[in-house]
Design a protein around this motif. Structure first.
Motif, short mmCIF file in Angstrom:
data_model
loop_
_atom_site.label_atom_id
_atom_site.label_comp_id
_atom_site.label_asym_id
_atom_site.label_seq_id
_atom_site.Cartn_x
_atom_site.Cartn_y
_atom_site.Cartn_z
N MET A 1 1.01 -0.68 -0.10
CA MET A 1 -0.26 0.05 0.15
C MET A 1 1.02 1.42 0.24
N ALA B 1 2.61 2.21 -3.61
CA ALA B 1 0.99 1.94 -4.41
C ALA B 1 1.15 3.37 -4.61
N VAL C 1 -0.56 -6.79 -4.17
CA VAL C 1 -0.76 -5.71 -3.35
C VAL C 1 0.07 -4.46 -4.19
N ASN D 1 -1.81 -4.36 -8.26
CA ASN D 1 -2.69 -4.32 -7.71
C ASN D 1 -3.50 -3.11 -6.86
N THR D 2 -2.79 -2.39 -6.09
CA THR D 2 -3.30 -1.40 -5.68
C THR D 2 -3.23 -0.32 -6.46
N LEU E 1 -8.46 6.53 -3.05
CA LEU E 1 -8.40 4.94 -2.46
C LEU E 1 -10.08 4.38 -2.14
N ALA F 1 -10.11 2.81 -5.01
CA ALA F 1 -9.00 1.74 -5.38
C ALA F 1 -8.94 0.45 -4.30
N LEU F 2 -10.28 -0.05 -3.55
CA LEU F 2 -10.35 -1.07 -2.20
C LEU F 2 -10.60 -1.92 -3.20
N TYR G 1 -9.37 -3.44 -6.02
CA TYR G 1 -8.31 -3.83 -6.66
C TYR G 1 -7.03 -3.69 -5.57
N PHE G 2 -7.36 -3.47 -4.68
CA PHE G 2 -6.44 -3.99 -2.96
C PHE G 2 -6.23 -5.03 -2.39
#
Length: 254
Positions: A74, A77, A132, A135-136, A167, A170-171, A173-174
């Motif tokens: 995270m 990213a 992580v 994807n993020t 954010l 992007a949740l 994806y995360f």
């Protein structure tokens, strides 16, 4: 139909076990070559205390590595999303770490870190953090441009746009990356334990697998491998439930 889809994997697994047991019984395959499910279950039952304790050790490393991988992925990213220079600096080295076999660098990490648990966590984190991160970063870059323009027209600061728009977008994806990272953290922990066990540290289920191999206790080895497989499935399923719960909680579920 939905009930049949849910029971199909269990039915297929039971059928495979029955065929497996029947084949080794009819062909009289020695247990040290290929044990049947009954012999594996008996081996687990006779040594379940040791195997479950070793599993707990492996799970501790896996959990710590997953938390570290999620945090590291995270943060990196966010850095890549905030600056093109940071993206250019971080992305190639992240790819290098991902494609480097951890078994090749694990002995060096164990020597450098000089603390067994921390070294195992570092090795597992290296394996798990990339999904992580990637994807993020993809989620942060996939923010709808019309919404970004709307925030900009309303005078939103970069920090407000990040926390209120990018954010949340992007949740999903995360969480998808986290689900993949969970199983990779288990794989990384086991690989690191193999290296540590070969160096004299009896660590986790990997240590039990090596120990069983040296003693030709093949049913016990298969019992440990079965525990790892079941644990991987449970981790993936649990993170899937967590993903769906989080998406429902924040209104992002389909």
């Amino acid at each position: 139909m939905l009930t049949m889809e849910r029971t199909a994997p269990v039915a297929f697994g039971l059928l495979a076990l029955i065929i497996w047991q029947g084949a080794v019984s009819l062909m009289q395959v020695p247990a040290y070559v290929l044990p049947g499910p009954i012999a594996i279950l008996a081996a687990f039952w006779s040594d379940h205390d040791s195997l479950l304790l070793s599993l707990l050790s492996t799970l501790t490393v896996t959990a710590a590595a997953l938390i570290a991988a999620a945090s590291l992925g995270m943060v990196l990213a966010l850095g890549m999303a905030a600056s093109r220079l940071a993206r250019a600096a971080i992305q190639p080295w992240a790819v290098v770490l991902q494609v480097t076999p951890v078994v090749a660098i694990a002995p060096l990490i164990i020597i450098w870190v000089n603390q067994q648990f921390a070294a195992l966590v570092v090795c597992a984190t290296i394996v798990a953090f990339f999904p992580v991160l990637s994807n993020t970063a993809a989620g942060l870059a996939a923010t709808p441009p019309e919404l970004a323009d709307l925030f900009r027209l309303n005078g939103a600061t970069r920090r407000q746009t990040l926390f209120l728009l990018r954010l949340p977008a992007a949740l999903p994806y995360f969480l998808a990356g986290l689900r993949i990272a969970g199983t990779l953290a288990l794989v990384g922990a086991v690989v690191a334990e193999f290296v540590a066990s070969a160096g004299g540290f009896a660590a986790g289920l990997a240590g039990r697998i090596l120990e069983s191999g040296y003693r030709l206790e093949i049913p016990r080895m298969f019992a440990a491998l079965t525990l790892l497989a079941i644990t991987g499935i449970l981790i993936y399923a649990a993170l899937g439930r967590f993903e769906r719960a989080m998406l429902r909680r924040f209104g992002a579920a389909p």
